[in-house]
Design an enzyme around this catalytic site. Structure first.
Site, PDB file in Angstrom:
ATOM      1  N   TYR A 147       1.106  -1.051   0.029  1.00 52.82           N
ATOM      2  CA  TYR A 147      -0.225   0.245  -0.015  1.00 52.82           C
ATOM      3  C   TYR A 147       1.266   1.121   0.135  1.00 52.82           C
ATOM      4  CZ  TYR A 147      -4.292  -2.371   1.289  1.00 52.82           C
ATOM      5  OH  TYR A 147      -5.502  -3.919   1.469  1.00 52.82           O
ATOM      6  N   TYR A 200      -0.913  -9.677   0.418  1.00 51.13           N
ATOM      7  CA  TYR A 200       0.499  -9.334   1.428  1.00 51.13           C
ATOM      8  C   TYR A 200       0.425 -10.316   3.033  1.00 51.13           C
ATOM      9  CZ  TYR A 200      -3.420  -6.091   2.869  1.00 51.13           C
ATOM     10  OH  TYR A 200      -4.154  -5.512   4.219  1.00 51.13           O
ATOM     11  N   ARG A 228      -2.939 -12.029   3.911  1.00 53.54           N
ATOM     12  CA  ARG A 228      -4.030 -11.520   3.151  1.00 53.54           C
ATOM     13  C   ARG A 228      -4.549 -11.789   1.718  1.00 53.54           C
ATOM     14  NH1 ARG A 228      -7.966  -8.333   4.685  1.00 53.54           N
ATOM     15  NH2 ARG A 228      -8.741  -9.371   4.103  1.00 53.54           N
ATOM     16  N   HIS A 241      -7.186  -8.201  -2.193  1.00 55.13           N
ATOM     17  CA  HIS A 241      -8.516  -7.721  -2.019  1.00 55.13           C
ATOM     18  C   HIS A 241      -8.814  -6.101  -2.216  1.00 55.13           C
ATOM     19  CE1 HIS A 241      -6.320  -7.132   1.996  1.00 55.13           C
ATOM     20  NE2 HIS A 241      -7.289  -5.591   1.748  1.00 55.13           N
ATOM     21  N   HIS A 296     -10.327  -2.922  -0.768  1.00 48.43           N
ATOM     22  CA  HIS A 296     -11.412  -1.926  -0.244  1.00 48.43           C
ATOM     23  C   HIS A 296     -12.247  -1.401  -0.993  1.00 48.43           C
ATOM     24  CE1 HIS A 296      -9.179  -2.839   3.443  1.00 48.43           C
ATOM     25  NE2 HIS A 296      -7.959  -2.861   2.458  1.00 48.43           N
TER      26      HIS A 296
END
Lengths: 206, 240
Positions: B106, B145, B155, B158, B160
């Site tokens: 991110y 990640y 995770r 995905h 958000h």
């Protein structure tokens, strides 16, 4: 939250998409420059509501986002589902969003909402509806900010009075706060949010 | 004055994760312990911010644009409809999306995963649904990640999503997953949704019709916001 009560009702429609956590990395996705401004800077009578979000250990929560939704000073909404009709008050957005800083602090600039009529009689005292999202929570938490200088209205408010314990009730009422001389935007109220623990804020099942 | 009572929204608790879900470690110190207080839906709950066009810029529905070059990774198109619980389209509503880059990183100071940042990818988009409730955006396939929740925790990939619908009651923040991800079984966030059908509803499906030849893979994902209760009858109104 009884599951057996609610599953029956759901059969009549589509299942809501489940909630998931906002996670720790929402800042670039959700932060708006004008997020904290329910009203523009310079609006007469505008003040800040500021507070800190705390976890169960009493530590500040630096990765939460707070959203507020409220009526205008006349107790109206600019929204077609309000049966009284939609009313626009100046540059009032009604909505505020503030991500917490490294010290767990959020802040919104707003004006005091008017009281709201309750169908069947009575009034809701002036308040803000609040959504809390943070890393660690899988669902939204809903709370309310009431005003300490609306004692009479608060005493008659159907939501506050539905809470028996005065100490629990008090978690929904902000404190009057004084600005420091260096602050240009007046600080009106302080409202801390305790997710858990001895001072846990009242959260609502909506 | 005789007026019909405003619409309220029906309960949807069984779709959602529980408030307390200790498998997700950071939930333990943050989830409230005291029972929630019932909040009847009145004027402030059946209204909400109607955020639309003003919040969206020209390239906000294409996360691969806005930089000096093209981002690394598999280009994808994600599209679907936003519906309410009765299948009615939610038109003109804002979607905010954010995600990791192709390497699973991110653009955020606190992300310490030693995977490369991509100078050509920020990972933020905004879209308004059309009159049919339809949305569509172009992005790159996010990477999985690691995180420190449990031993060797990863995770699943995905994106958000944040949605407002038309009422405070309908506000939703969720995550969209990708069909066939092998990481589902070990992910406490995905599995916090206890109903298998509701879990499945978070997973986007590959769709050849959405796929653009020689350009981008297509995924379809519909989002359902909380539905209204049936219209109350006027006779049921309280008299003064």
């Amino acid at each position: 939250m009884s599951e057996s009560q609610t599953t029956g009702l759901q059969l009549s429609g589509l299942q809501t998409t489940p909630s998931q956590t906002v996670g720790p990395f929402f800042r670039h996705g959700l932060e708006w420059e004008d997020g904290p401004y329910v009203v523009p800077e310079g609006t007469p009578g505008a003040f800040r509501i500021e507070g800190t979000v705390f976890d169960g250990a009493g530590l500040p929560v630096p990765d939460a986002v707070i959203e507020t939704w409220q009526a205008d000073p006349d107790g109206r909404f600019d929204h077609p589902d309000d049966p009284r009709g939609a009313v626009r008050w100046k540059d009032f957005r009604g909505f505020g969003r503030s991500a917490t800083d490294p010290d767990g602090r959020y802040s919104v600039l707003t004006v005091k909402p008017g009281p709201l009529p309750v169908p069947g009689g009575g009034q809701e005292a002036p308040h803000l509806n609040v959504s809390v999202f943070c890393r660690g929570m899988l669902v939204r938490l809903v709370t309310r900010i009431y005003f300490p200088d609306e004692e009479e209205a608060n005493t008659a408010d159907p939501v506050l009075t539905s809470i028996d314990d005065p100490a629990r009730q008090a978690t929904l009422v902000a404190e009057i706060a004084e600005s420091t001389p260096t602050e240009t935007i007046p600080l009106g109220y302080r409202f801390d949010i305790h997710l858990q623990g001895e001072h846990e804020t009242v959260f609502f099942d909506l | 004055m005789p007026t019909s009572r405003p619409h309220t929204y029906r309960p949807d608790t069984p779709s959602h994760p529980p408030v307390s879900w200790p498998d997700y470690k950071s939930n333990v110190g943050r989830a409230p312990h005291k029972p929630f207080v019932l909040l009847p839906q009145r004027l402030g709950e059946i209204t909400g911010p109607l955020l639309g066009e003003g919040r969206v810029g020209p390239n906000d529905n294409d996360l691969t644009l806005g930089h000096d070059g093209e981002p690394q990774g598999q280009r994808i198109i994600v599209s679907g409809r936003v519906l309410d619980g009765d299948g009615r389209p939610v038109a003109g509503t804002l979607l905010e999306v954010w995600q990791a880059n192709a390497a699973g990183r991110y653009r955020h100071d606190a992300d310490r995963h030693p995977a490369p940042l991509d100078p050509n990818f920020t990972g933020v988009g905004r879209i308004i649904t059309d009159s049919d409730g339809r949305y569509s955006f172009t992005t790159i396939q996010p990477g999985a990640y690691p995180w420190r929740n449990h031993d060797n925790a990863w995770r699943p990939a995905h994106i958000h999503f944040s949605l407002f619908g038309t009422a405070f009651t309908q506000r939703l923040i969720t995550q969209m997953y990708f069909e066939g991800d092998p990481l589902f079984a070990q992910d406490p966030i995905f599995n916090s949704v206890r109903d298998p059908k509701a879990r499945e509803a978070m997973v986007a499906k590959f769709d050849l019709a959405t796929t653009v030849p020689e350009w981008a893979l297509g995924y379809q994902w519909d989002i359902v916001l909380r539905g209204k209760n049936p219209t109350p009858l006027e006779e049921e109104d309280d008299d003064e």
